[in-house]
Design a protein around this motif. Structure first.
Motif, PDB file in Angstrom:
ATOM      1  N   ALA A 282       0.817  -1.200   0.000  1.00  9.31           N
ATOM      2  CA  ALA A 282       0.000   0.000   0.000  1.00  9.31           C
ATOM      3  C   ALA A 282       0.858   1.260   0.000  1.00  9.31           C
ATOM      4  O   ALA A 282       0.552   2.241  -0.673  1.00  9.31           O
ATOM      5  CB  ALA A 282      -0.921   0.000   1.228  1.00  9.31           C
ATOM      6  N   SER A 283       1.937   1.235   0.770  1.00  9.80           N
ATOM      7  CA  SER A 283       2.771   2.427   0.915  1.00  9.80           C
ATOM      8  C   SER A 283       3.893   2.507  -0.106  1.00  9.80           C
ATOM      9  O   SER A 283       4.231   3.585  -0.584  1.00  9.80           O
ATOM     10  CB  SER A 283       3.383   2.449   2.324  1.00  9.80           C
ATOM     11  N   TYR A 284       4.478   1.348  -0.421  1.00  8.92           N
ATOM     12  CA  TYR A 284       5.709   1.366  -1.213  1.00  8.92           C
ATOM     13  C   TYR A 284       5.642   0.592  -2.524  1.00  8.92           C
ATOM     14  O   TYR A 284       6.569   0.653  -3.329  1.00  8.92           O
ATOM     15  CB  TYR A 284       6.876   0.805  -0.374  1.00  8.92           C
ATOM     16  N   GLY A 285       4.574  -0.181  -2.701  1.00 11.80           N
ATOM     17  CA  GLY A 285       4.443  -0.933  -3.943  1.00 11.80           C
ATOM     18  C   GLY A 285       5.274  -2.197  -3.996  1.00 11.80           C
ATOM     19  O   GLY A 285       5.334  -2.862  -5.024  1.00 11.80           O
ATOM     20  N   HIS A 286       5.941  -2.531  -2.912  1.00 13.23           N
ATOM     21  CA  HIS A 286       6.709  -3.783  -2.858  1.00 13.23           C
ATOM     22  C   HIS A 286       6.948  -4.166  -1.399  1.00 13.23           C
ATOM     23  O   HIS A 286       6.535  -3.456  -0.476  1.00 13.23           O
ATOM     24  CB  HIS A 286       8.034  -3.663  -3.618  1.00 13.23           C
ATOM     25  N   LEU A 287       7.624  -5.302  -1.190  1.00 10.64           N
ATOM     26  CA  LEU A 287       7.794  -5.837   0.164  1.00 10.64           C
ATOM     27  C   LEU A 287       8.888  -5.139   0.963  1.00 10.64           C
ATOM     28  O   LEU A 287       8.961  -5.286   2.181  1.00 10.64           O
ATOM     29  CB  LEU A 287       8.139  -7.339   0.088  1.00 10.64           C
ATOM     30  N   CYS A 288       9.765  -4.399   0.266  1.00  9.66           N
ATOM     31  CA  CYS A 288      10.904  -3.732   0.919  1.00  9.66           C
ATOM     32  C   CYS A 288      11.845  -4.749   1.574  1.00  9.66           C
ATOM     33  O   CYS A 288      12.486  -4.462   2.589  1.00  9.66           O
ATOM     34  CB  CYS A 288      10.436  -2.725   1.970  1.00  9.66           C
ATOM     35  N   ASP A 289      11.896  -5.939   1.017  1.00  9.05           N
ATOM     36  CA  ASP A 289      12.774  -6.986   1.548  1.00  9.05           C
ATOM     37  C   ASP A 289      13.177  -7.886   0.390  1.00  9.05           C
ATOM     38  O   ASP A 289      12.379  -8.700  -0.081  1.00  9.05           O
ATOM     39  CB  ASP A 289      12.049  -7.787   2.628  1.00  9.05           C
ATOM     40  N   GLY A 290      14.413  -7.730  -0.043  1.00 10.21           N
ATOM     41  CA  GLY A 290      14.887  -8.490  -1.200  1.00 10.21           C
ATOM     42  C   GLY A 290      14.960  -9.988  -0.972  1.00 10.21           C
ATOM     43  O   GLY A 290      15.050 -10.761  -1.931  1.00 10.21           O
ATOM     44  N   SER A 291      14.900 -10.421   0.273  1.00  8.81           N
ATOM     45  CA  SER A 291      14.988 -11.856   0.563  1.00  8.81           C
ATOM     46  C   SER A 291      13.636 -12.547   0.450  1.00  8.81           C
ATOM     47  O   SER A 291      13.552 -13.769   0.552  1.00  8.81           O
ATOM     48  CB  SER A 291      15.547 -12.088   1.972  1.00  8.81           C
TER      49      SER A 291
END
Length: 442
Positions: A282-291
């Protein structure tokens, strides 16, 4: 000639009565170390399983014995909550007669009846991500399913009825054995009718994972509860909230505290599901965690507990549901299958109490007894769905004008397809075969 339990189960149309309706003859056609009776009654307000365990104790034990012998299990564990006093007393009076049988008392938390949670509670084994209990040597069966197995094997009774608890805004809070194929509206009349003024919603199942259904929908093998709530009730409004609106609110309101993940039952047994990460879309468009990958959404059971841990009442489960749908349309299947070696070290302190959940849901006034009650009148017409189970709908094997007796086979599994037989729930004449249903009138 020796009876074959698997064939009898298949011919009797037995499916999982407490979940999605997986055909039981397929489930028990396996070898396992444990057989677990899931008597936790996972959802708030429902009363079917605890009452059946207290009243039909001997039949349930005999049904479990049949499963134990068929799958070659060493142990049978009856998992039920520690406040089901009547059921516990009934089992304690008989269980000594059964070798390898024991009780496991569960605390009153949600979702104790999630089969993967139950497996961990009883055995300490963790079902792999995307897996099933059989992966760790366990078969889990619902209470009414086991009762149906007994009835089929010893009394030649196929599945023609389902036990249902009536709760919420109904005149009589009761549990009744209903013939398959009667409508939800007709069933509610048997409970004295709806008591709410104005628009209302009927939930088929429990308040957390049940589905909102119209009055003309049918009672099926998996119907365990009918809960009536005013349309204005917060629980109803939460479920109805559009995903885009929820994401818009989450973008402004989510403080990324991760409380949703702290209580997630699948996360607590070591799975990689992390609701606080999926809400980041909702806020960033992705999980914010490359793992991690959006595929973690596949590990969500949609128990909805994340929402009621959230101080802003956001709905990570709804994001997971949406992601699963998007990926399915793109042909993406779950490839996450880690086998965790241990659960969360603080899991015992993170179990969510049922009473707290009921209060959060605004359902405390409906949390009352719903005793087993006989049908107040004979049912003279039904319209029985051919698809009451996981797999392909059954194929009608009767014609309009045929006379059938209660228990006669009226539809059989499609050739080569996963499915279950369907039987007449009343005696009468086939009046119509249309829209996936077979109508019978006395």
């Amino acid at each position: 000639m020796e009876k074959n339990l698997i064939d009898i189960i298949a011919q009797s149309g037995i499916v999982g009565a407490g979940g999605a309706g997986f055909p039981t003859h397929v489930k028990v056609n396996a070898k396992a170390e444990y057989v677990i009776l899931n008597g936790a009654e996972c959802e708030p307000l429902l009363r079917v399983d605890q009452q059946l365990m207290a009243v039909e104790t001997k039949k349930i034990l005999e049904g479990l014995k049949l499963i134990k012998e068929t799958v070659g299990a060493d142990k049978v564990v009856i998992a039920l909550k520690d406040h089901y006093t009547a059921a516990i007393n009934s089992f304690n009076g008989l269980i000594g007669e059964y070798e390898g049988f024991s009780l496991h008392l569960l605390e009153n938390f949600y979702p104790a009846g999630d089969e993967q949670v139950t497996v961990y509670e009883v055995t300490g084994r963790i079902v792999p991500e995307g897996g099933i209990p059989l992966n760790v040597g366990v078969i889990v069966s619902n209470v009414e399913t086991v009762l149906n197995i007994y009835n089929a094997y010893y009394e030649d009774q196929p599945v023609t009825d389902s036990y249902v608890t009536f709760a919420g805004e109904v005149k009589n809070h009761v549990t009744m054995k209903l013939p398959l194929g009667m409508t939800v509206g007709e069933a509610l009349e048997l409970a004295g009718g709806v008591t709410v003024d104005g628009p209302y919603v009927v939930i088929n199942g429990g308040p957390m994972m049940g589905k909102h259904v119209p009055l003309d929908s049918k009672i099926t093998k998996t119907t365990k509860g009918l809960i009536v709530l005013p349309e204005s009730h917060p629980l109803i409004q939460d479920v109805k909230m559009d995903i885009s609106k929820m994401l818009h609110i989450a973008k402004a309101a989510c403080c990324h505290c991760s409380l949703c993940t702290e209580v997630c039952p699948r996360n607590l047994i070591g799975h990689r599901i992390a609701p606080h990460k999926t809400i980041r879309f909702a806020s960033y468009g992705h999980l914010c965690d490359g793992s991690d990958t959006p595929m973690i959404a596949f590990l969500c059971s949609e128990c909805r507990l994340c929402q009621y841990a959230c101080v802003m009442n956001l709905q990570p489960w709804k994001v997971n549901h949406e992601l699963k749908g998007i990926m399915a349309k793109q042909g993406i299947r779950n490839s996450l299958n880690n086998a965790p070696e241990s659960a969360h070290p603080m899991r015992e302190y993170k179990k969510y109490p049922i009473k707290k959940l009921i209060a959060n849901l605004g359902l405390s006034k409906y949390n009352v007894a719903a005793p087993l009650t006989e049908l107040p009148k004979e049912i003279d017409h039904v319209s029985i769905p051919c698809g009451q189970h996981i797999g392909a709908p059954a194929v009608p094997c009767v014609n309009v004008g045929d006379t059938v007796a209660k228990g006669d086979v009226i539809a059989k599994p499609a050739e080569g397809k996963l499915g279950a037989c369907i039987h007449a729930s009343i005696s009468g004449t086939i009046k119509e075969i249309a829209d996936g249903c077979i109508a019978i009138e006395k």
